[in-house]
Scaffold this active site. Structure first.
Site, PDB file in Angstrom:
ATOM      1  N   TYR A  60     -10.437   2.790  -1.263  1.00 21.21           N
ATOM      2  CA  TYR A  60      -9.179   3.479  -1.564  1.00 21.21           C
ATOM      3  C   TYR A  60      -9.507   4.558  -2.591  1.00 21.21           C
ATOM      4  O   TYR A  60      -9.505   4.323  -3.814  1.00 21.21           O
ATOM      5  CB  TYR A  60      -8.127   2.520  -2.114  1.00 21.21           C
ATOM      6  CG  TYR A  60      -7.617   1.507  -1.115  1.00 21.21           C
ATOM      7  CD1 TYR A  60      -7.843   1.654   0.252  1.00 21.21           C
ATOM      8  CD2 TYR A  60      -6.907   0.394  -1.539  1.00 21.21           C
ATOM      9  CE1 TYR A  60      -7.384   0.717   1.170  1.00 21.21           C
ATOM     10  CE2 TYR A  60      -6.432  -0.554  -0.625  1.00 21.21           C
ATOM     11  CZ  TYR A  60      -6.683  -0.372   0.722  1.00 21.21           C
ATOM     12  OH  TYR A  60      -6.224  -1.313   1.617  1.00 21.21           O
ATOM     13  N   PHE A 207       0.952  -2.769   5.495  1.00 21.60           N
ATOM     14  CA  PHE A 207       2.068  -1.899   5.890  1.00 21.60           C
ATOM     15  C   PHE A 207       3.396  -2.678   5.823  1.00 21.60           C
ATOM     16  O   PHE A 207       4.202  -2.655   6.768  1.00 21.60           O
ATOM     17  CB  PHE A 207       1.893  -1.370   7.313  1.00 21.60           C
ATOM     18  CG  PHE A 207       0.846  -0.312   7.491  1.00 21.60           C
ATOM     19  CD1 PHE A 207       0.288   0.338   6.396  1.00 21.60           C
ATOM     20  CD2 PHE A 207       0.424   0.062   8.757  1.00 21.60           C
ATOM     21  CE1 PHE A 207      -0.686   1.327   6.562  1.00 21.60           C
ATOM     22  CE2 PHE A 207      -0.534   1.050   8.937  1.00 21.60           C
ATOM     23  CZ  PHE A 207      -1.084   1.683   7.841  1.00 21.60           C
ATOM     24  N   PRO A 208       3.683  -3.390   4.728  1.00 16.74           N
ATOM     25  CA  PRO A 208       4.921  -4.182   4.676  1.00 16.74           C
ATOM     26  C   PRO A 208       6.188  -3.328   4.742  1.00 16.74           C
ATOM     27  O   PRO A 208       7.249  -3.846   5.081  1.00 16.74           O
ATOM     28  CB  PRO A 208       4.821  -4.911   3.332  1.00 16.74           C
ATOM     29  CG  PRO A 208       3.905  -4.079   2.516  1.00 16.74           C
ATOM     30  CD  PRO A 208       2.912  -3.488   3.468  1.00 16.74           C
ATOM     31  N   LEU A 209       6.042  -2.035   4.412  1.00 14.78           N
ATOM     32  CA  LEU A 209       7.204  -1.146   4.540  1.00 14.78           C
ATOM     33  C   LEU A 209       7.033  -0.208   5.730  1.00 14.78           C
ATOM     34  O   LEU A 209       7.640   0.859   5.785  1.00 14.78           O
ATOM     35  CB  LEU A 209       7.390  -0.324   3.255  1.00 14.78           C
ATOM     36  CG  LEU A 209       7.662  -1.128   1.983  1.00 14.78           C
ATOM     37  CD1 LEU A 209       7.706  -0.214   0.765  1.00 14.78           C
ATOM     38  CD2 LEU A 209       8.977  -1.894   2.116  1.00 14.78           C
ATOM     39  N   GLY A 210       6.174  -0.588   6.646  1.00 12.83           N
ATOM     40  CA  GLY A 210       5.936   0.265   7.812  1.00 12.83           C
ATOM     41  C   GLY A 210       4.846   1.298   7.578  1.00 12.83           C
ATOM     42  O   GLY A 210       4.516   2.074   8.472  1.00 12.83           O
ATOM     43  N   GLY A 211       4.298   1.322   6.370  1.00 23.57           N
ATOM     44  CA  GLY A 211       3.171   2.206   6.091  1.00 23.57           C
ATOM     45  C   GLY A 211       3.494   3.686   6.219  1.00 23.57           C
ATOM     46  O   GLY A 211       2.596   4.508   6.340  1.00 23.57           O
ATOM     47  N   PRO A 215       9.277   3.204  11.337  1.00 24.13           N
ATOM     48  CA  PRO A 215      10.551   3.226  10.602  1.00 24.13           C
ATOM     49  C   PRO A 215      11.134   1.825  10.404  1.00 24.13           C
ATOM     50  O   PRO A 215      10.949   0.949  11.252  1.00 24.13           O
ATOM     51  CB  PRO A 215      11.449   4.069  11.501  1.00 24.13           C
ATOM     52  CG  PRO A 215      10.831   4.004  12.854  1.00 24.13           C
ATOM     53  CD  PRO A 215       9.370   3.752  12.688  1.00 24.13           C
ATOM     54  N   LEU A 216      11.805   1.625   9.296  1.00 20.97           N
ATOM     55  CA  LEU A 216      12.551   0.381   9.103  1.00 20.97           C
ATOM     56  C   LEU A 216      13.844   0.465   9.912  1.00 20.97           C
ATOM     57  O   LEU A 216      14.285   1.552  10.282  1.00 20.97           O
ATOM     58  CB  LEU A 216      12.872   0.189   7.620  1.00 20.97           C
ATOM     59  CG  LEU A 216      11.682   0.196   6.651  1.00 20.97           C
ATOM     60  CD1 LEU A 216      12.161  -0.082   5.228  1.00 20.97           C
ATOM     61  CD2 LEU A 216      10.629  -0.823   7.063  1.00 20.97           C
TER      62      LEU A 216
HETATM   63  N1  LIG Z   1      -6.140  -4.529   5.481  1.00 26.04           N
HETATM   64  C1  LIG Z   1      -5.842  -3.342   5.946  1.00 26.04           C
HETATM   65  O1  LIG Z   1      -6.367  -2.905   6.977  1.00 26.04           O
HETATM   66  C2  LIG Z   1      -4.822  -2.514   5.251  1.00 26.04           C
HETATM   67  C3  LIG Z   1      -4.313  -1.348   5.853  1.00 26.04           C
HETATM   68  C4  LIG Z   1      -3.336  -0.632   5.182  1.00 26.04           C
HETATM   69  C5  LIG Z   1      -2.881  -1.043   3.943  1.00 26.04           C
HETATM   70  N2  LIG Z   1      -3.407  -2.154   3.356  1.00 26.04           N
HETATM   71  C6  LIG Z   1      -2.893  -2.669   2.056  1.00 26.04           C
HETATM   72  O2  LIG Z   1      -1.498  -2.849   2.207  1.00 26.04           O
HETATM   73  C7  LIG Z   1      -0.822  -2.193   1.129  1.00 26.04           C
HETATM   74  C8  LIG Z   1       0.535  -1.750   1.584  1.00 26.04           C
HETATM   75  O3  LIG Z   1       0.436  -0.844   2.670  1.00 26.04           O
HETATM   76  P1  LIG Z   1       0.779   0.695   2.532  1.00 26.04           P
HETATM   77  O4  LIG Z   1       0.838   1.082   1.086  1.00 26.04           O
HETATM   78  O5  LIG Z   1      -0.151   1.417   3.396  1.00 26.04           O
HETATM   79  O6  LIG Z   1       2.183   0.818   3.230  1.00 26.04           O
HETATM   80  P2  LIG Z   1       3.653   0.281   2.881  1.00 26.04           P
HETATM   81  O7  LIG Z   1       3.664  -0.539   1.652  1.00 26.04           O
HETATM   82  O8  LIG Z   1       4.195  -0.262   4.126  1.00 26.04           O
HETATM   83  O9  LIG Z   1       4.407   1.661   2.628  1.00 26.04           O
HETATM   84  C9  LIG Z   1       4.012   2.563   1.637  1.00 26.04           C
HETATM   85  C10 LIG Z   1       4.798   3.835   1.882  1.00 26.04           C
HETATM   86  O10 LIG Z   1       6.174   3.584   1.612  1.00 26.04           O
HETATM   87  C11 LIG Z   1       6.612   4.425   0.548  1.00 26.04           C
HETATM   88  N3  LIG Z   1       7.466   3.608  -0.312  1.00 26.04           N
HETATM   89  C12 LIG Z   1       7.106   2.579  -1.112  1.00 26.04           C
HETATM   90  N4  LIG Z   1       8.183   2.059  -1.746  1.00 26.04           N
HETATM   91  C13 LIG Z   1       9.240   2.784  -1.309  1.00 26.04           C
HETATM   92  C14 LIG Z   1      10.629   2.734  -1.597  1.00 26.04           C
HETATM   93  N5  LIG Z   1      11.138   1.835  -2.453  1.00 26.04           N
HETATM   94  N6  LIG Z   1      11.439   3.642  -0.997  1.00 26.04           N
HETATM   95  C15 LIG Z   1      10.944   4.561  -0.131  1.00 26.04           C
HETATM   96  N7  LIG Z   1       9.632   4.658   0.184  1.00 26.04           N
HETATM   97  C16 LIG Z   1       8.794   3.769  -0.413  1.00 26.04           C
HETATM   98  C17 LIG Z   1       5.375   4.903  -0.148  1.00 26.04           C
HETATM   99  O11 LIG Z   1       5.571   6.188  -0.702  1.00 26.04           O
HETATM  100  P3  LIG Z   1       5.505   6.392  -2.316  1.00 26.04           P
HETATM  101  O12 LIG Z   1       4.091   6.111  -2.705  1.00 26.04           O
HETATM  102  O13 LIG Z   1       5.902   7.806  -2.516  1.00 26.04           O
HETATM  103  O14 LIG Z   1       6.470   5.401  -2.898  1.00 26.04           O
HETATM  104  C18 LIG Z   1       4.373   4.965   0.992  1.00 26.04           C
HETATM  105  O15 LIG Z   1       4.517   6.177   1.712  1.00 26.04           O
HETATM  106  C19 LIG Z   1      -1.760  -1.034   0.779  1.00 26.04           C
HETATM  107  O16 LIG Z   1      -1.453  -0.495  -0.476  1.00 26.04           O
HETATM  108  C20 LIG Z   1      -3.097  -1.716   0.885  1.00 26.04           C
HETATM  109  O17 LIG Z   1      -3.348  -2.441  -0.304  1.00 26.04           O
HETATM  110  C21 LIG Z   1      -4.348  -2.893   4.010  1.00 26.04           C
END
Ligand SMILES: NC(=O)c1ccc[n+]([C@@H]2O[C@H](COP(=O)([O-])OP(=O)(O)OC[C@H]3O[C@@H](n4cnc5c(N)ncnc54)[C@H](OP(=O)(O)O)[C@@H]3O)[C@@H](O)[C@H]2O)c1
Length: 282
Positions: A60, A207-211, A215-216
């Site tokens: 990262y 991608f708990p918020l859809g990454g 879309p949610l």
């Molecule tokens: N094992 C794997 O292959 C893998 C792959 C992907 C990710 N991951 C892990 O999973 C974690 C979570 O996934 P992710 O960060 O990719 O995606 P996510 O948590 O599903 O979504 C993050 C996205 O949502 C936005 N967001 C966050 N909080 C929000 C809110 N309250 N309102 C509106 N938008 C919001 C963020 O933008 P802002 O930053 O502007 O808030 C960012 O664009 C990663 O950080 C990583 O540690 C693992």
């Protein structure tokens, strides 16, 4: 009532609402690096708010901004109850673009690099991140997982996880060493989640918020959010946590406001029907 903590590997008590560090460095695969000062502020605030499970990886990074370095600068010396989970497997270019997968003989140096960048003597949880971009490519992970199992025996890693795996790959890993966590994209993974729950394994949907790509279900979530005086994102996170006591949420953000919003989801009480799974669609 939703249980708020989980005993990772049976011995590390963590809050089920954690933090994903990937978005600290950039908001998209090709976006510019984010401000490191903001990243440090987000990490410190997360811990202040009770987050004690941070998911990171050595890959990262974007330009000079690296998640592990931000975590060390923000939070070390670390609190005893803080669990930092890392992943090894993908090989990045210097800019953090994934360019291949590590061979078994490269894994030790990746774990050692994580220890150095995080300033730790051992890592609480290391996942073998298996091949495939957003879904498991399948194939044997035995040789690579055995290397991590050896590092665990040597005290460099406390607990092992697997990421982006199917049921056969999880079973293969379990034959080699105990698996404390599975980190997969949730979309179609209901069977594996049930298996994890039965085995006391944490299930961590990435991608708990859809990454930002899926879309949610805004219409459904907004109606519940209006009743609760909450936001749609908060209802989504609360629904996710309601799916299983073994599920850990690691929403990622580089924004202080979004962090506050996400962590506050921990205090939402959903009615029975409202807690139906709300998985982002692919
Ligand atoms: N094992 C794997 O292959 C893998 C792959 C992907 C990710 N991951 C892990 O999973 C974690 C979570 O996934 P992710 O960060 O990719 O995606 P996510 O948590 O599903 O979504 C993050 C996205 O949502 C936005 N967001 C966050 N909080 C929000 C809110 N309250 N309102 C509106 N938008 C919001 C963020 O933008 P802002 O930053 O502007 O808030 C960012 O664009 C990663 O950080 C990583 O540690 C693992």
């Amino acid at each position: 009532m939703t249980i708020k903590t989980f005993a990772l590997g049976g011995d590390l008590t963590i809050n089920r609402l954690g933090f994903g560090a990937m978005r600290l460095v950039a908001d998209s695969v090709d976006g510019p690096p984010r401000d490191p000062g903001t990243g440090i502020a987000v990490l410190r605030r997360a811990v202040e708010l009770g987050v004690n499970h941070i998911d990171t990886a050595g890959f990262y990074r974007r330009g000079a901004v690296q998640a592990n370095e931000l975590i060390r600068r923000a939070l070390s010396p670390y609190r005893d109850d803080l669990v930092i989970a890392s992943k090894v497997g993908p090989l990045p270019t210097p800019d953090g673009v994934l360019s291949g997968h590590a061979r078994p003989d490269q894994l030790r140096s990746l774990v050692e690099a994580d220890l150095r960048s995080l300033g730790l003597d051992w890592l609480d949880l290391v996942y073998l991140r298996a091949d495939g971009m957003t879904e498991p490519a399948g194939g044997s992970i035995a040789e690579r997982f055995a290397v991590l199992a050896e590092l665990r025996e040597q005290g460099l890693i406390r607990h092992l996880g697997v990421s982006n795996v199917n049921a056969a790959q999880l079973a293969e890993a379990q034959e080699i060493a105990p698996v404390a966590a599975v980190q997969n994209r949730y979309a179609d993974d209901v069977g594996l989640l049930a298996e994890c729950e039965d085995a006391g394994i944490a299930y961590v949907p990435y991608f708990p918020l859809g990454g930002g790509v899926s879309p949610l279900d805004a219409e459904r979530l907004s109606a519940i959010a209006a009743r609760l005086g909450a936001t749609a994102v908060q209802v989504h996170l609360a629904s996710l946590l309601a799916i299983s006591p073994s599920l850990l949420a690691i929403p990622g953000t580089g924004s202080l406001d979004h962090l506050e919003e996400n962590v506050a989801a921990n205090d939402l009480s959903l009615d029975d029907g409202e807690a139906d799974p709300v998985t982002p669609s692919r």
